[in-house]
Every structure is written in structure tokens, then in C-alpha cells.
Design a protein around this motif. Structure first.
Motif, short mmCIF file in Angstrom:
data_model
loop_
_atom_site.label_atom_id
_atom_site.label_comp_id
_atom_site.label_asym_id
_atom_site.label_seq_id
_atom_site.Cartn_x
_atom_site.Cartn_y
_atom_site.Cartn_z
N GLN A 106 0.91 -1.31 -0.51
CA GLN A 106 0.14 -0.32 -0.27
C GLN A 106 1.13 1.30 0.44
O GLN A 106 0.96 2.32 -1.14
CB GLN A 106 -1.20 0.13 1.16
CG GLN A 106 -2.59 -0.98 1.20
CD GLN A 106 -3.03 -0.64 2.53
OE1 GLN A 106 -2.69 -0.39 3.78
NE2 GLN A 106 -4.27 -0.78 2.61
N ASN A 107 1.46 1.41 1.07
CA ASN A 107 2.49 2.64 1.00
C ASN A 107 3.51 2.82 -0.73
O ASN A 107 3.79 4.19 -0.31
CB ASN A 107 4.33 2.13 2.17
CG ASN A 107 3.33 2.38 3.22
OD1 ASN A 107 2.00 2.86 3.22
ND2 ASN A 107 3.98 1.27 3.98
N ILE A 108 3.77 2.49 -1.20
CA ILE A 108 4.44 1.99 -2.35
C ILE A 108 3.56 2.93 -3.73
O ILE A 108 3.57 3.39 -4.24
CB ILE A 108 4.97 1.07 -2.99
CG1 ILE A 108 6.90 0.52 -1.96
CG2 ILE A 108 5.91 1.55 -3.83
CD1 ILE A 108 7.38 2.71 -1.28
N SER A 109 2.65 1.55 -3.53
CA SER A 109 1.45 1.36 -4.39
C SER A 109 0.48 2.79 -4.38
O SER A 109 0.32 3.27 -5.44
CB SER A 109 1.00 0.58 -4.81
OG SER A 109 -0.31 0.56 -3.61
N GLN A 110 0.72 4.02 -3.45
CA GLN A 110 -0.73 4.30 -3.60
C GLN A 110 0.29 6.39 -4.36
O GLN A 110 -0.31 7.05 -4.93
CB GLN A 110 -0.76 4.50 -1.30
CG GLN A 110 0.84 5.73 -1.16
CD GLN A 110 -0.10 5.36 0.42
OE1 GLN A 110 -0.95 5.58 0.73
NE2 GLN A 110 0.87 6.14 1.33
N TYR A 111 1.21 6.44 -3.81
CA TYR A 111 1.83 7.45 -4.47
C TYR A 111 2.10 7.06 -5.99
O TYR A 111 2.13 7.81 -6.91
CB TYR A 111 3.19 7.65 -4.19
CG TYR A 111 3.05 7.87 -2.17
CD1 TYR A 111 3.11 9.10 -1.74
CD2 TYR A 111 3.36 7.15 -1.35
CE1 TYR A 111 2.07 10.09 -1.12
CE2 TYR A 111 3.59 7.45 -0.40
CZ TYR A 111 3.28 8.68 0.48
OH TYR A 111 2.65 9.20 1.16
N LEU A 112 2.32 5.84 -6.19
CA LEU A 112 2.28 5.21 -7.99
C LEU A 112 0.54 5.70 -8.32
O LEU A 112 0.00 5.91 -9.39
CB LEU A 112 2.79 3.92 -8.03
CG LEU A 112 4.10 3.84 -7.58
CD1 LEU A 112 4.13 2.42 -8.60
CD2 LEU A 112 4.55 4.94 -8.69
N TRP A 113 -0.35 5.72 -8.05
CA TRP A 113 -2.04 5.37 -7.83
C TRP A 113 -1.70 6.96 -8.03
O TRP A 113 -2.59 8.03 -9.57
CB TRP A 113 -2.50 4.62 -7.67
CG TRP A 113 -2.74 3.53 -7.82
CD1 TRP A 113 -2.65 2.11 -6.57
CD2 TRP A 113 -2.65 2.72 -9.18
NE1 TRP A 113 -2.83 1.24 -7.38
CE2 TRP A 113 -3.13 1.36 -9.00
CE3 TRP A 113 -3.54 2.83 -10.09
CZ2 TRP A 113 -3.15 0.60 -9.94
CZ3 TRP A 113 -3.75 2.67 -10.93
CH2 TRP A 113 -3.83 1.39 -11.13
N ALA A 114 -1.73 7.91 -7.32
CA ALA A 114 -1.37 8.74 -6.73
C ALA A 114 -0.93 9.93 -7.54
O ALA A 114 -1.75 10.69 -8.80
CB ALA A 114 -0.88 9.74 -5.66
N ALA A 115 0.10 9.24 -8.68
CA ALA A 115 0.71 9.96 -9.60
C ALA A 115 0.30 9.83 -10.95
O ALA A 115 -0.47 10.62 -11.57
CB ALA A 115 2.21 8.92 -9.36
N THR A 116 -0.42 8.46 -10.95
CA THR A 116 -1.59 7.89 -12.39
C THR A 116 -2.77 9.46 -12.04
O THR A 116 -3.01 9.85 -13.39
CB THR A 116 -1.96 6.96 -11.72
OG1 THR A 116 -0.94 5.68 -11.75
CG2 THR A 116 -2.90 6.25 -13.40
N GLY A 117 -3.03 9.13 -11.01
CA GLY A 117 -4.33 10.10 -11.00
C GLY A 117 -3.44 11.86 -11.54
O GLY A 117 -4.75 12.68 -11.85
N VAL A 118 -2.50 12.12 -11.03
CA VAL A 118 -2.36 13.76 -11.19
C VAL A 118 -2.47 13.59 -13.11
O VAL A 118 -2.60 14.54 -13.24
CB VAL A 118 -0.81 13.66 -10.81
CG1 VAL A 118 -0.41 15.03 -11.27
CG2 VAL A 118 -0.89 14.19 -9.51
#
Lengths: 872, 382
Positions: B262-274
Motif C-alpha cells: 500500500q505504502n508504495i502503490s498509493q503514491y504511484l496511483w496518486a501520480a497516475t491521478g495527476v
């Protein structure tokens, strides 16, 4: 006494422990972290590596809470990098690309720096307590000391350190349990500071990021510009133009493989070869065309020999359309066989025999057609026959012939083609280096030096002219209000000579900056590079038989001789890359300078109108008019109005119109002479230079010099005689004295700084002269069909003085002052507005935060002296 | 009952008023919690709460209101009871405010720009604002992408909340009436008991997970009901003597692995969001006309907007994947965009697979106590 203990476990196993070694609790190994600033980067990456290892441990299911928490830091950085990488792909120019990365980095560091700078630093200065203090615990985990106010490992601080804090916090010495009080104060401070951090970080981090990036941008821009200039020069220097690359790249290998695979076969079309030779770079549309011509020549031979192969080729080519039209393949095969082309059947064979080795393609075509016709009429009749006949077009036949003419690739051709590829890839490699070199200097892109000077010049002018935010808001719009305001501003400016000179110097400095890089020496250097590049490739390709491509690069019939180029140079070079590159460079530089020159001239016009010299010049010109023209002289007021209008807003189109002045006619040429300063040479010699002295000898020297080499000679002679340079130039250029002085100063300053002389006055004079010769020359006709390369813009306008291309005219006229100001105002106003809103809020936030820290850590005296155990 | 809690509207009243009522038997179940039907004594000890919308709403309200009132007030006063939990909870504030400030940076002053600049700036600012929103959304929602499958497969709900009752440090100057008043005001919910509430999740600490909360303490019920369920679901067997001891190391491992993912993927999903937010098709939303110019009914207008937004969303997703729309393809954007999506998806999928893998079942189906003993002794600090 034995030190061994037996432990019995649940599963009845026993473990023996040696208590002499293990009985005592381990000594705590924790310590406070005090990293000197120069070791911060090392520490940063060390921590990052540790945190990243935490991910590995977490993946294995072995991480503890601390490591899991730290994973977030790594994730955040990873996410920021991903976002920056994505946004990077939208940016074309290099600087915005750099800024994306700078932005992400600044954001991350702002997040860390804000609590340090705005909260911890003032608190530490006042109280000696660093609420951002980190420590490493006994297990090697790095944490903030004050993170959890209910668990503070005070044993890491020595008594002296705590005492020091107490001294700074002014805790009275007679307080009972003084250490406790100091710790309580520090704890209180930390809770308050951390709360303040949470309360402000949300606003502070984005604003700080934005402001820091804003401040960094010009610095990075300048650094990048210098770096680019140096780097591209270095590449050009190291790129030994005479030494060809061994072309061992992937592309070369692919090409070689392609050729090898075709040995003993034909290339049916040139398409694949062209793509490979052009390295997929269709920079100029003509390259494929020229390569095609050359390849046709190399890979084809006129082969009018009609043989078995030829007939089978007819069969191969025609079988598809014919079978589509309804003839079965088998039937067709039989038909061909029955024609017995190689047998004794008379009609066809006799036709073939009639064709001699020297026969033309036309003969071949007719025979082919006959064969096909015969085939159809003999075998297929009726409607079908007609349809098939329609299929046999000249195009089809040409295909057959062309294919028949293609050479079979042998070792020689293969070697030749491989060499050509090397030559082409060398050309592109050199060209790439040259392109980068020119892009850093005058290229028509957002990263060039010209673009950067351009961006900054308007801002500096506004600040020098004292234009404030409200006025910028008006100036940024189109329309009479902004025009009027700018005029007012300029009129006010010219009344103050000091301010006026300051503004001119600002513009002049920008031009000088641009000119130190894009000067005559660099022009020569660039031309040499172009020549070397083109000569090498032209020679190389010519030797390999690729003459069309070679001549496209270097120019037709290019013959070198030691004294220089042959007379038909212009014609020979026309349409070549060599000439295109040279001319485009000159045009780019000219256009960029012209817009700034025009700004100077506009201000100068208002100055001259203000101090009366414009009127004096007007009168002088009028008095010099012939009797015939005298009655046509314009009204002075109308002339002033028109002049202002021309300088402010006349684009290239408006310059085409010969201006008419209310019934009184004055040639456009005269008007532009007034505007662009330079008066007729004869007029300047007789009425200006000669009038500066009454000494007969001196006058004789000047007139002799003038006869010998015109105005230039007279000017130089006058200079030698010690005449005032500014005054002399005033008439040569027609610029106001203040303008000239500022230009001189800017030139001199540049000399001092960079050691390179830039004569701005001479440059502007050359420009004005060109303008008069071209734009204001009523005989000069616009010729849209004229190619760029038919002009030499070096200053001396050789040949075709009465014609020009629209591009040249547009470059000479430059941007209108109005447009320049408007665009500059837009950028400046947007920037100012943004800075005002966020700069002020950022400032208020910072001051507020720092001030707030002064109210922290307060502990009433009464509480300090309490002996309660719960005090802590 | 402190004044603050009355002001912020936490349903303390209901809890108190329900104190005298009979406590139903299912109130004791770890799977059931109704704040209106618990005895006063229960408020003195930590309590597992059901992971449902109602609880989430209560917790969110409690945290938000306290972040805006009690916690900063305590923090600025330097209160002794202002602890790490409150500091972390307050972290929500800079997160939200930072997002809003970012949006303001890109959009705050565009209206003052010259018309053409303003249009361009608005479009850019709108994209960035959407990016900020999608960052937050993607970051929080993506955690569910991992925790939900893990919960379904293993029965371990990583987000299971519990209410912690914290004993407050007594005030040294309790006799001072003014000080006492102030202290009362600042110290949180239930001043009478000198305690405060905190809301945590049971497995938020892997070093000290609150496994104790999962025992069923009601009379006549199986004490290890929860652990039996986990053991059965994950193939440890049924009718185990000490199912809790058997599965606890397993729970710890699953939670650690899943949280890492979760800790890693959440930021990658966040980047995808941006990346999704800055796509061109969203700019259609800028030009939506106010309803009065469209002549549509409210329902029709809402439908219209939903349709436009939905279309923009779909087109933006396509644009992100393809690197552009309408034939304008940016190959670099496509490459980087796809890489980020692939990384986010990979960390999520492999994260789930890694978390639900059961290493304990590989070799030894009947684990003994010694196994547990050895395993727990293995756990080292860092």
C-alpha cells in the motif's frame, strides 16, 4: 557461583543461558544526530537507502513499525519523481523541463525546510531547544526527538546540554528540580512548535515551493545558457570535421545487413534505402528526392535486352491484374507458353530482333505493349478482352521496364552503398552538432540565447521606466487606452535625460549581450562550420556518385579556387543547404536585433521631437529638397503624428503603403530617412561634416577623403582631425546624443566585462542603412517567389538591390513597438500579480509563524517553583 | 461532558443517556458496536468497532472536528496530554490545506490576466487542480485495492477500527479553579473520568497489534471465535486448541506485506491521478455554461453535466493511455504514462499476491508451540 541457568521450555526442551554474560541490561546505544551541513546530502542518501531497504523487509513481512512508516517517505519521493517525469513529457523546451525537476525537488525540500527555518530556527535561537532534533535509538532507528511529547529520551542529553538550554530559557537557578523544569519547558515548546508546524505547513509548502522556483528560474536560466554555449562550442571543437566516424552504430549495422541480404538480388524500389540513408530524419523535404535520383542512377542501367527474364517479368507484373480481371492463372500460363517467345514463332521474335542494343526505352515499351496486346486479343475476346486491354496501361508497362532495369546488387554496389551510408550518417552527426551550436545562440527556439534576452528585456524596461502594476494592467491590453498610456510614459521619460539614458542602456545592454555571442566573428565562424560541413559531405558523396545529394548539400557546380568563389556563386549556391543555413542564420539574428533596435528608435524619435532636433532635421531636409519638390513638403505637425504612428504600430504591411500627408506629398523615402536617421550621404558630407569646421585645410582633407571613399572616408578623416565623435555620429545615424551616449556606454561596459568589443552604434547604423536601402526604397519590389537564399544580408547589399523577399522585409521591420510592449506587459503583469498575491501571503505567513514562536514555552513562575511530583 | 465536545457535536450525550439502559447480549460481540447502547463502564476500556460506513463517518467527524478545535488548542497551549496521536491526526490539516493552496496557486490570479493568457492559464490551472484532487482520491482509494482482496482472502481486515480510551495525565494545579476550567476545556471528551478517546485501527502497529481486542469475552461464547475463523480461512485447520497463537504471526506478516504494498502503490496511483488530471479532454468542463443560459431543467442540466463529465473522464483515460487525443500523440507521454500505470498496477497485484501467500502452510500443517516461540523470538528490531 555458577552462572549457568537452565530454562525448560513448553516442549520440554531446555536452554542453558550463561548469566555472567547476559544478565545485565545492555547499555543504551542511542545518540543525538548532529550532522554538519556539508554531510547532509550523504546523510540524505544514506537514509534513503535505509528506508528503501525497509521496503524489501516489508515485502518479506519482516519490517517493524518504524520501517513501515519510513516507506511512506520513499513512496512520496517515488510519486513526486513519477509526476515530474510525466509532466516533463509535455514540455518542449529544455528550461521548463529542468524546472519540472527543480519543482519536484523544491517541493520535497520545502516540506522539510519550512519547519526547520520558520519554526525550529527561531526557537533554537531564542531558547536553545531544537525541536527538529533527531536521534538514533539503540536499534539504529532515526527519529525526531520531540515527535512524541509523552516519550522523550532525555538521557541522550547530557546535564551540561540541559543546563545550557536552561540558561538560554532563563530558568532561575534556585528553582527546585531545575532540570525537570527545563525539560518541561522544552517539551512544551516542542508541542507548541509541532502544532504550529501542522497548522502552517499546508499553506507554506506550496507557496514556498512556488516562490523558490520563481526565484531560481532566472538563475537556472542563466546557468543553463552559459552551459549550453560552452558545451556546444566544445562539441564543435572536439568534432573533428575531417575525421569521419566509423559509423558502428546500430543503424549502420542494420543498413549493412540490409545490403548484404540483397546481394545477388534487386532493390525493386528505393523507398527502404532512402529511409535508411536519411536516418529517418526528414528534416528537409528535398533529401529523399535527391537520394532517390542518385539511387536511381546507381541502381539502374538501361537494359533494353529482351530476354527470357524480361518476358517472365512481364508475366510476373501482369499476372495479378489479369487474373483479377477474370483470366485464370493456368490459362494465362498456357497463353504465355503458347506464344513461344523464345521459339520460332515469327511475329514476336522478329520484332524483338529488330530492337538493337541501342534501342530506346520507347521501343521497349512498344514491344511490351504489343506482346500484351497480342496475348489478350488472341486469348480473350469480347467484353472481357476490352476490360483487360484497359488494364494494360503505360504505367504498368513502365513498371515492367523499370524493374527490368534495376541492377543486381553485386559486391561493388554493396560497398558503394555502405560507404554512402557512412557519409550520410557523418553528415547528420555533424549537422546535429552544428544545429545545437546555433540553437544555443540564435536559433528560432525557446532555448536560444536570443529567446532568453528577449524574455527579460521588457521587464527591465518597465522597471526602468517606472511603470507600476496598475499601469501594466492597462498596457497588457490591446486598444487605444494602452497606446495612449505608453505614449504618455515615453513623453514623460524623454523629458528626464538621466532616466532616458538608463532605459536606453538597459535595452542596449541586452543587445550587447546578444551581440557578444552573435557578432561578426561568430558569423564567420558559423559560416566556416557550414562550409566545412558541406564541403566534406559534398566531396565525399560526389566521389561515391551521389552527385544530386552532394550538390543539394553543397550547391551546384561548386568550384573552389584559392582566391575565393567563382562569379556565379549566388546562382550555384541557390537552393543548397549550404546557402540556406547561412541565410537563415543571418535572418534570425537580423530579426531579433531589429525588434530591439526599433524600440530604441521609437524612444529616440520621441526624444528628438522633445528636444527639437527632429524639427531641425526636418527643416534641413526640406531646405535641401529640389525646387520641384519644395512645394510638396509636408506640414510638420502631420509629419510628427505620422512618424510616431509608423514607429509605434506599422508592421511590414503598413510599410508598403506610401504614406500620404493631407494633400501635401512627401516621399516615403524622405520620411523613413527622417525616422531611420541616416540622411543622404552627400547632405551629411556637405552640410554637417564640412560645417563643423571653418578651417580651409581641414575642409580640404575631408572633401578629398569623401571623394575617395564617400561618407565613410569623410567620417574617418573627421575623426582623425579630432572632431567630436558623438556629434559626428549623430548625423551619421540621426540618433539623439543621449541615445548615442548610452549605446557607447553599453558597448564599453561589454568590452570591460567580456573582453569582446561590440560597436552598437556601428551595428545600428548598418541596420538603418539596410532598412533604407530595402524597405524605404520605393523601387524595391516585393517578390514573394524569390527564395530566401537570393539575399545576402551581410550589410553590403550586393546584387538585386531593388528586390527583396517578404521574409527579409518582415525581419527588417521587426516587431512593432506596440506589440513588444503589450507582450512584455502581459508577462510582467501576470508575474507581478502572482507575486503580489503569493509573495505577500508567503511573507505574512513567515512573519506570523516566526512571531508566534515568541509566545511559546511560557511556564508561570509559580508552576516552576511548585514541588509537585506531577509537575512534569 | 466537556464544553468542547458539546460544541463539536460528538454524540457524547447519546452515549451517556444510554448508560442506564440494559445492555443487549450482542453489544458484547466484537462485531457489533452501537454507541447508543453501551454501558458507561465500557467507555473506560478500548473497544473494537465494526468496519462500516457509520463508524467511518463517526471517526472522520471525530477526527476532523478535533483537528480543527481541540487538538490545536491543546497543542498551542503545550498541553501534557497533547500526544503523538493528536499530532498525527492533525496531519490531515496540512494535507487538505496544501491541496487547496496548490489549486489556488494555479488558479487564484488567472482572472486578472490578459484575456488570452487567462484562457491558457485557466486551462493549465484547471488541469493542475484536477491533478491535485485526483492525487488525493487515488492515494486514499488505492489503499482499498489492496486491503479489500486481502480481507476477502484471509479474513484479516487491516482497517478494522477500535476506540481507544486514554487515561489522561492529571493536572498538577487541579485546585486552581481557572486552570482547572481551562484544562477541562482542552483535555478532550470525557473529563469526568479523566480519559479521552482515540480512534485507531487494530493492526496499525505491527509491533504491537491489538490482537487482544479480538477475543470474545461474553459468557458461553467461544473465546477464540475470531482466530478460529482466520485459522479456518487460511488452512490452519479447525478445532485448534490455540488458534490465536497459531495465526498471530501470520496476521502480522500479512499486515506488514500488505501495508508495504500500500505504502508504495498509493503514491504511484496518486501520480497516475495527476497524470489523468492534466489530460486535455478535461478542459471541456471549463466551458460548461451556467444553467440559466442552457434553458434546461435542473434534472436535465444535471444529466447533461454528468454526461459531459463522464465523457471527459473516459476520453482522458484514453488520452492518458495513448499519450494524446485526436491524432496528436506525444510518444514520450504515452511511454511514461503507461509505465506509471504499469508500475502502480504491478505493485498492487504483486502486493496482494505477496500478502496472501501463506508461508506457514508450506511445510508444516500442524504447527506446534515451539514454532510460534521460535518465530516470535526471531522478530528483531530493525
Amino acid at each position: 557461583m555458577t552462572s549457568l541457568i537452565n530454562l525448560v521450555l513448553n516442549d520440554k526442551r531446555t536452554i542453558t543461558l550463561d548469566t555472567s554474560k547476559n544478565i545485565k541490561p545492555e547499555k543504551p546505544k542511542g545518540y543525538l544526530v548532529n550532522t554538519p551541513f556539508y554531510k547532509v546530502p550523504v546523510e540524505y542518501f544514506g537514509d534513503l537507502a535505509k528506508d528503501t531497504y525497509g521496503i524489501v523487509k516489508g515485502w518479506r513481512g519482516q519490517a517493524n513499525d518504524h520501517a513501515l512508516g519510513k516507506q511512506n517517505d520513499v513512496g512520496l519521493k517515488l510519486g513526486a519523481a513519477a509526476i515530474a517525469a510525466y509532466l516533463l513529457t509535455f514540455r518542449q523546451a529544455k528550461l521548463p523541463k529542468i524546472m519540472e525537476i527543480v519543482g519536484a525537488t523544491t517541493f520535497l525540500s520545502s516540506m522539510a525546510l519550512w519547519p526547520k527555518l520558520a519554526i525550529a530556527l527561531p526557537l533554537k535561537a531564542r531558547t536553545g531547544v531544537d525541536i527538529q532534533q533527531k536521534y538514533v535509538d539503540s536499534y539504529g532507528r532515526k527519529k525526531y526527538f520531540y515527535m512524541d511529547s509523552q516519550y522523550l529520551p532525555w538521557d541522550l542529553y547530557s546535564k551540561e546540554q540541559i543546563n545550557k538550554m536552561g540558561q538560554k530559557m532563563k530558568v532561575p537557578l534556585d528553582v527546585p528540580n531545575r532540570d525537570e523544569v527545563i525539560r518541561e519547558k522544552a517539551r512544551k515548546l516542542s508541542v507548541q512548535g509541532n502544532t504550529l508546524w501542522m497548522a502552517t505547513a499546508g499553506f507554506a509548502t506550496p507557496i514556498m515551493t512556488a516562490l523558490v522556483c520563481n526565484a531560481l528560474e532566472p538563475v537556472i536560466e542563466k546557468a543553463k545558457q552559459n552551459y549550453d554555449l560552452k558545451k556546444t562550442q566544445k562539441v564543435m571543437d572536439s568534432l573533428n570535421l575531417n575525421n569521419s566516424n566509423t559509423a558502428s552504430s546500430k543503424a549502420a549495422k542494420e543498413f549493412d545487413a540490409l545490403i548484404e541480404s540483397h546481394i545477388g538480388q534487386r532493390f525493386e524500389t528505393n523507398k527502404e534505402l532512402i529511409e535508411k540513408l536519411n536516418l529517418g530524419k526528414y528534416r528537409t523535404a528535398l533529401f529523399p528526392e535527391k537520394l532517390n535520383t542518385d539511387l536511381d542512377r546507381i541502381l539502374s542501367n538501361v537494359n533494353n535486352d529482351i530476354n527470357k527474364e524480361y518476358v517472365s517479368r512481364i508475366y510476373d507484373t501482369m499476372i495479378e491484374p489479369l487474373s483479377k480481371a477474370g483470366i485464370e492463372k493456368k490459362e494465362l500460363e498456357e497463353a504465355f507458353k503458347s506464344m513461344n517467345l523464345y521459339g520460332k514463332q515469327k511475329d514476336v521474335v522478329s520484332k524483338f530482333k529488330a530492337i538493337k542494343p541501342s534501342s530506346t526505352a520507347e521501343d521497349l515499351r512498344s514491344v511490351t505493349k504489343e506482346i500484351l496486346d497480342k496475348l489478350v486479343t488472341e486469348k480473350v475476346t469480347g467484353k472481357k478482352g476490352k476490360a483487360i486491354k484497359a488494364l494494360i496501361t503505360n504505367e504498368q508497362i513502365d513498371n515492367v521496364i523499370n524493374l527490368h532495369n534495376r541492377k543486381i546488387i553485386d559486391e561493388d554496389i554493396a560497398t558503394q552503398l555502405k560507404k554512402v551510408f557512412k557519409e550520410m550518417s557523418n553528415y547528420f552527426r555533424r549537422e546535429e552538432a552544428l544545429k545545437n551550436w546555433e540553437n544555443a545562440r540564435f536559433g528560432n527556439n525557446a532555448d536560444s540565447m536570443a529567446a532568453y534576452s528577449w524574455k527579460r528585456v521588457s521587464n527591465e524596461i518597465f522597471s526602468a521606466m517606472g511603470i507600476n502594476g496598475k499601469e501594466l494592467d492597462i498596457l497588457k491590453n490591446e486598444g487605444p487606452a494602452s497606446k495612449k498610456l505608453f505614449e504618455q510614459k515615453v513623453e514623460k521619460l524623454v523629458q528626464n535625460p538621466e532616466k532616458y539614458k538608463k532605459v536606453i542602456s538597459k535595452i542596449a545592454k541586452k543587445i550587447a549581450e546578444f551581440d557578444t555571442v552573435n557578432n561578426e566573428a561568430s558569423r564567420t565562424q558559423y559560416r566556416n562550420y557550414v562550409d566545412t560541413l558541406c564541403d566534406l559531405s559534398q566531396n565525399g558523396l560526389s566521389k561515391l556518385g551521389f552527385t544530386s545529394t552532394a550538390n543539394y548539400i553543397g550547391g551546384r557546380n561548386k568550384i573552389f579556387d584559392e582566391t575565393g568563389l567563382l562569379l556565379n556563386e549566388r546562382e550555384a549556391l541557390s537552393g543548397s543547404i549550404r546557402n540556406y543555413k547561412k541565410v537563415v542564420r543571418d535572418f534570425n539574428v537580423l530579426g531579433e536585433r531589429a525588434s530591439l533596435y526599433r524600440l530604441i528608435q521609437t524612444l529616440d524619435l520621441y526624444k528628438r521631437i522633445n528636444d527639437g532636433t527632429f524639427e531641425a532635421e526636418y527643416k534641413e531636409i526640406c531646405s535641401a529638397l529640389s525646387d520641384q519638390m519644395k512645394y510638396r513638403k509636408p506640414n510638420y505637425k502631420d509629419l510628427v503624428k505620422l512618424s510616431k504612428q509608423v514607429m509605434m504600430s506599422a508592421g511590414p504591411g503598413a510599410h508598403e503603403v506610401k504614406h500620404n500627408l493631407k494633400g501635401r506629398y512627401m516621399t516615403y523615402k524622405t520620411l523613413t530617412r527622417l525616422l531611420f536617421g541616416a540622411m543622404p550621404d552627400k547632405f551629411v558630407i556637405n552640410n554637417v561634416i564640412m560645417n563643423m569646421t571653418s578651417d580651409k585645410n581641414e575642409r580640404a582633407i575631408i572633401s578629398a577623403a569623401a571623394e575617395k571613399s564617400g561618407l565613410k572616408g569623410a567620417y574617418e578623416a573627421a575623426l582623425e582631425l579630432g572632431f567630436d565623435k558623438v556629434k559626428l555620429n549623430k548625423y551619421r545615424t540621426g540618433l539623439a546624443e543621449e541615445t548615442l551616449q548610452s549605446l557607447y556606454e553599453a558597448s564599453i561596459q561589454k568590452v570591460e566585462r567580456n573582453g569582446k568589443a561590440v560597436d552598437l552604434v556601428e551595428n545600428i547604423k548598418t541596420y538603418m542603412q539596410t532598412f533604407i536601402d530595402k524597405v524605404s526604397n520605393y523601387r524595391a519590389k516585393l517578390n514573394p517567389r524569390m527564395l530566401l537564399e537570393e539575399h545576402d544580408v551581410s550589410g553590403a547589399m550586393k546584387g538585386l538591390p531593388d528586390r527583396m523577399s517578404p521574409t527579409l522585409k518582415a525581419k527588417l521591420v521587426g516587431s512593432t513597438t506596440e506589440e513588444l510592449i503589450r507582450k512584455g506587459a502581459q508577462e510582467a503583469a501576470n508575474r507581478l500579480k502572482w507575486l503580489k498575491v503569493f509573495g505577500i501571503s508567503g511573507g505574512v505567513l513567515l512573519v506570523g509563524t516566526v512571531l508566534a514562536t515568541f509566545f511559546f514555552g511560557h511556564l508561570p513562575l509559580k508552576e516552576m517553583y511548585m514541588k509537585d511530583e506531577n509537575k512534569r | 461532558m466537556s464544553k468542547i465536545s458539546a460544541i463539536i457535536g460528538f454524540k457524547q450525550n447519546k452515549i451517556s443517556s444510554g448508560a442506564n439502559q440494559d445492555v443487549t447480549s450482542n453489544a458484547n460481540s466484537p462485531y457489533y458496536f452501537d454507541p447508543t447502547r453501551v454501558s458507561k463502564d465500557e467507555l473506560k476500556e478500548s473497544k473494537l468497532l465494526p468496519n462500516n460506513l457509520k463508524t467511518k463517518w463517526e471517526i472522520a467527524k471525530h477526527k476532523c472536528l478535533n483537528t480543527l478545535s481541540v487538538y490545536p488548542a491543546k497543542g498551542f497551549a503545550g498541553d501534557k496530554n497533547s500526544n503523538f496521536y493528536e499530532f498525527l491526526t492533525m496531519g490531515m490539516f496540512p494535507y487538505v490545506m496544501g491541496s487547496l493552496t496548490f489549486m489556488a496557486l494555479f488558479n487564484g490570479v488567472t482572472k486578472y490576466f490578459a484575456p488570452r493568457c487567462a484562457d491558457a492559464a485557466k486551462k493549465y490551472g484547471f488541469g493542475m487542480a484536477l491533478g491535485v484532487i485526483f492525487y488525493g482520491l487515488a492515494k486514499s482509494l488505492s489503499r482499498k485495492l489492496i486491503s479489500t482482496p486481502v480481507a476477502i482472502k484471509t479474513g484479516i481486515d487491516m482497517d478494522r477500527p477500535y476506540r481507544k480510551v486514554v487515561d489522561l495525565i492529571p493536572n498538577p494545579s487541579q485546585n486552581d479553579s481557572t486552570q482547572n476550567k481551562k484544562e477541562k476545556l482542552l483535555s478532550g471528551m470525557n473529563k469526568e473520568d479523566n480519559t479521552a478517546f482515540e480512534y485507531h485501527t487494530a493492526f496499525e502497529s505491527v509491533d504491537f497489534p491489538r490482537t487482544d481486542l479480538f477475543y470474545n469475552r461474553a459468557k458461553g461464547k467461544k473465546r477464540n471465535e475470531y482466530y478460529d475463523m482466520i485459522a479456518q480461512k487460511n488452512g490452519f485447520g479447525t478445532n485448534l486448541n490455540d488458534s490465536d497463537q497459531e495465526v498471530k504471526p501470520f496476521i502480522k506478516e500479512v499486515v506488514t506485506k500488505a501495508r508495504t504494498a500500500q505504502n508504495i502503490s498509493q503514491y504511484l496511483w496518486a501520480a497516475t491521478g495527476v497524470a489523468l488530471g492534466v489530460q486535455e479532454p478535461w478542459s471541456r468542463l471549463i466551458n460548461i455554461k451556467p444553467r440559466k443560459y442552457t434553458g434546461l431543467s435542473i434534472w436535465g442540466y444535471a444529466k447533461d453535466i454528468t454526461k459531459t463529465t463522464g465523457k471527459a473522464f473516459i476520453d482522458s483515460c484514453k488520452s492518458l493511455f495513448n499519450g494524446g487525443t485526436d491524432g496528436v500523440i506525444n510518444k514520450k507521454s504515452r511511454y511514461v504514462g503507461r509505465t506509471i500505470i504499469a508500475l502502480a498496477a504491478a505493485t498492487t497485484i504483486f502486493g496482494i499476491l505477496n500478502a496472501i501467500r501463506n508461508p506457514y502452510m508450506k511445510n508444516n500443517k500442524n504447527m506446534s508451540d515451539s514454532k510460534i516461540f521460535n518465530d516470535s523470538s526471531k522478530v528483531k528490531e530493525d
